[in-house]
Design a protein around this motif. Sequence first.
Motif, PDB file in Angstrom:
ATOM      1  N   SER A 119       3.963  -1.191   3.894  1.00 29.71           N
ATOM      2  CA  SER A 119       2.665  -0.534   3.874  1.00 29.71           C
ATOM      3  C   SER A 119       1.649  -1.506   3.294  1.00 29.71           C
ATOM      4  O   SER A 119       2.006  -2.512   2.690  1.00 29.71           O
ATOM      5  CB  SER A 119       2.734   0.738   3.013  1.00 29.71           C
ATOM      6  N   LYS A 120       0.356  -1.215   3.497  1.00 34.19           N
ATOM      7  CA  LYS A 120      -0.698  -2.117   3.008  1.00 34.19           C
ATOM      8  C   LYS A 120      -0.591  -2.350   1.503  1.00 34.19           C
ATOM      9  O   LYS A 120      -0.940  -3.416   0.999  1.00 34.19           O
ATOM     10  CB  LYS A 120      -2.077  -1.531   3.337  1.00 34.19           C
ATOM     11  N   GLU A 121      -0.105  -1.353   0.798  1.00 35.91           N
ATOM     12  CA  GLU A 121       0.018  -1.460  -0.653  1.00 35.91           C
ATOM     13  C   GLU A 121       1.288  -2.211  -1.073  1.00 35.91           C
ATOM     14  O   GLU A 121       1.523  -2.405  -2.270  1.00 35.91           O
ATOM     15  CB  GLU A 121       0.025  -0.061  -1.289  1.00 35.91           C
ATOM     16  N   GLU A 122       2.102  -2.619  -0.092  1.00 30.77           N
ATOM     17  CA  GLU A 122       3.364  -3.337  -0.327  1.00 30.77           C
ATOM     18  C   GLU A 122       4.285  -2.565  -1.266  1.00 30.77           C
ATOM     19  O   GLU A 122       4.914  -3.124  -2.163  1.00 30.77           O
ATOM     20  CB  GLU A 122       3.097  -4.753  -0.858  1.00 30.77           C
ATOM     21  N   LEU A 123       4.373  -1.257  -1.021  1.00 24.65           N
ATOM     22  CA  LEU A 123       5.242  -0.414  -1.829  1.00 24.65           C
ATOM     23  C   LEU A 123       6.568  -0.133  -1.129  1.00 24.65           C
ATOM     24  O   LEU A 123       7.632  -0.235  -1.740  1.00 24.65           O
ATOM     25  CB  LEU A 123       4.541   0.901  -2.165  1.00 24.65           C
ATOM     26  N   TYR A 124       6.501   0.247   0.143  1.00 25.99           N
ATOM     27  CA  TYR A 124       7.693   0.661   0.865  1.00 25.99           C
ATOM     28  C   TYR A 124       7.920  -0.185   2.120  1.00 25.99           C
ATOM     29  O   TYR A 124       6.988  -0.724   2.703  1.00 25.99           O
ATOM     30  CB  TYR A 124       7.579   2.135   1.277  1.00 25.99           C
ATOM     31  N   LEU A 125       9.181  -0.239   2.529  1.00 23.50           N
ATOM     32  CA  LEU A 125       9.575  -0.996   3.713  1.00 23.50           C
ATOM     33  C   LEU A 125       9.771  -0.037   4.889  1.00 23.50           C
ATOM     34  O   LEU A 125      10.450   0.983   4.753  1.00 23.50           O
ATOM     35  CB  LEU A 125      10.871  -1.758   3.428  1.00 23.50           C
ATOM     36  N   LEU A 169      -5.530   3.546  -1.126  1.00 21.05           N
ATOM     37  CA  LEU A 169      -4.239   4.034  -0.655  1.00 21.05           C
ATOM     38  C   LEU A 169      -4.373   4.634   0.744  1.00 21.05           C
ATOM     39  O   LEU A 169      -5.156   5.555   0.961  1.00 21.05           O
ATOM     40  CB  LEU A 169      -3.677   5.075  -1.627  1.00 21.05           C
ATOM     41  N   HIS A 170      -3.626   4.098   1.716  1.00 21.94           N
ATOM     42  CA  HIS A 170      -3.648   4.545   3.119  1.00 21.94           C
ATOM     43  C   HIS A 170      -5.032   4.405   3.756  1.00 21.94           C
ATOM     44  O   HIS A 170      -5.388   5.168   4.658  1.00 21.94           O
ATOM     45  CB  HIS A 170      -3.178   6.000   3.242  1.00 21.94           C
ATOM     46  N   ARG A 171      -5.821   3.458   3.291  1.00 18.97           N
ATOM     47  CA  ARG A 171      -7.174   3.271   3.830  1.00 18.97           C
ATOM     48  C   ARG A 171      -7.116   2.576   5.193  1.00 18.97           C
ATOM     49  O   ARG A 171      -6.558   1.479   5.313  1.00 18.97           O
ATOM     50  CB  ARG A 171      -8.000   2.436   2.855  1.00 18.97           C
ATOM     51  N   PRO A 172      -7.711   3.158   6.241  1.00 18.28           N
ATOM     52  CA  PRO A 172      -7.743   2.497   7.550  1.00 18.28           C
ATOM     53  C   PRO A 172      -8.699   1.304   7.526  1.00 18.28           C
ATOM     54  O   PRO A 172      -9.817   1.420   7.011  1.00 18.28           O
ATOM     55  CB  PRO A 172      -8.253   3.596   8.494  1.00 18.28           C
ATOM     56  N   PRO A 173      -8.283   0.153   8.052  1.00 17.83           N
ATOM     57  CA  PRO A 173      -9.161  -1.024   8.044  1.00 17.83           C
ATOM     58  C   PRO A 173     -10.388  -0.789   8.932  1.00 17.83           C
ATOM     59  O   PRO A 173     -10.274  -0.282  10.045  1.00 17.83           O
ATOM     60  CB  PRO A 173      -8.289  -2.140   8.625  1.00 17.83           C
ATOM     61  N   VAL A 174     -11.552  -1.145   8.428  1.00 18.69           N
ATOM     62  CA  VAL A 174     -12.777  -1.002   9.212  1.00 18.69           C
ATOM     63  C   VAL A 174     -12.907  -2.213  10.135  1.00 18.69           C
ATOM     64  O   VAL A 174     -12.631  -3.349   9.741  1.00 18.69           O
ATOM     65  CB  VAL A 174     -14.009  -0.860   8.284  1.00 18.69           C
ATOM     66  N   ARG A 175     -13.310  -1.970  11.397  1.00 20.56           N
ATOM     67  CA  ARG A 175     -13.442  -3.060  12.374  1.00 20.56           C
ATOM     68  C   ARG A 175     -14.844  -3.674  12.346  1.00 20.56           C
ATOM     69  O   ARG A 175     -15.025  -4.855  12.587  1.00 20.56           O
ATOM     70  CB  ARG A 175     -13.142  -2.528  13.784  1.00 20.56           C
ATOM     71  N   LYS A 176     -15.828  -2.830  12.035  1.00 22.64           N
ATOM     72  CA  LYS A 176     -17.219  -3.298  12.037  1.00 22.64           C
ATOM     73  C   LYS A 176     -18.061  -2.323  11.227  1.00 22.64           C
ATOM     74  O   LYS A 176     -17.778  -1.128  11.177  1.00 22.64           O
ATOM     75  CB  LYS A 176     -17.734  -3.380  13.482  1.00 22.64           C
TER      76      LYS A 176
END
Length: 319
Positions: free
Chosen positions: A181-187, A260-267
């Motif tokens: 995950s983006k937070e590098e917590l779980y595989l 946490l679980h934030r969707p990356p913004v494209r623009k």
Amino acid sequence: MLKIKVNLDERCYNTLLSDMKLFSIVKKDGTINKNKFMNLLFINFYDNYMERVKHMSNLASSIMQELHIDTRLANEFAMLFQGKENMEKEASYVYSITFVLTTENDYIFESIMTSFKYQTTSQFFRNLVIEYLKLPQYKREEVIFKDNVTLIQKAIEEQKMVRLFLEKATVDLAPYQLGTSKEELYLYLLGKTSKINYSVHISKIKKVILLNKPFKLLKEETELLDDIIFNGIQFPYQEPCYAEIKLTRIGKKMYERRYLHRPPVRKIEGDIYYFSCGFDYLMFYFLAFGKNAMVISPKSLERNMKYEHLNAFKIYKSE
């Protein structure tokens, strides 16, 4: 079978118990299974630990030779390095975990302890635990589920299907990538079933079977899977939702802080934020923003947001 008591400090003890819960190493009644966890930790990590000890010992010996330190001092250093502790320090480890090694693990442990003549059994396992806890959480998870991870990696390399046995289901999957995950917590394992893109937390997999069934993904399929990984490997979708969301000043601050679980913004254009990810992913994240996030498009997302907020309003109004 050998019964072992490991003395630990409070931080190590609590983190170890937390890992048991997070990785679902539990008994049928839901309580944590210390015995199973410690056996998995030992058999899956002792090689790494011994390599680390060997590397540090060789490094220390090399330095001592360069400094012309005599044999007696070198031996004293080895005793210190391998964990011979005085009684005062030993007494500071006020927490303990007791477990029983399996017959197979017991045999392996007895054979490797000849290399650790300056350590007690408790000291060996405490140092093993300390080395393990130096790893980030997702790496620790990889250690505990080493057998499944190794088999999945082999399937990915050979492009062969796997059969995953979960708690209440069986899934045949073309495995694409293991990632965090983006937070590098779980595989997580991301792949494709016969119908959908599919992601599963590695701790949910009870058993993996490598099938003698090759697969090949199309270019558009791998592009979509790469897009899912970019947005968040734990949130698979079948097609991207292209969304425009207007954020207020408070909404912008919420987006910056709610990582946490934030969707990356494209623009970003002024107050308008552009996204391309899963529909449910956007719903899950922005629903908590309330009036500080207004969906411009698509209309389907706007309708669902309105529906959820209206239902919440009706519940509060009725009370």
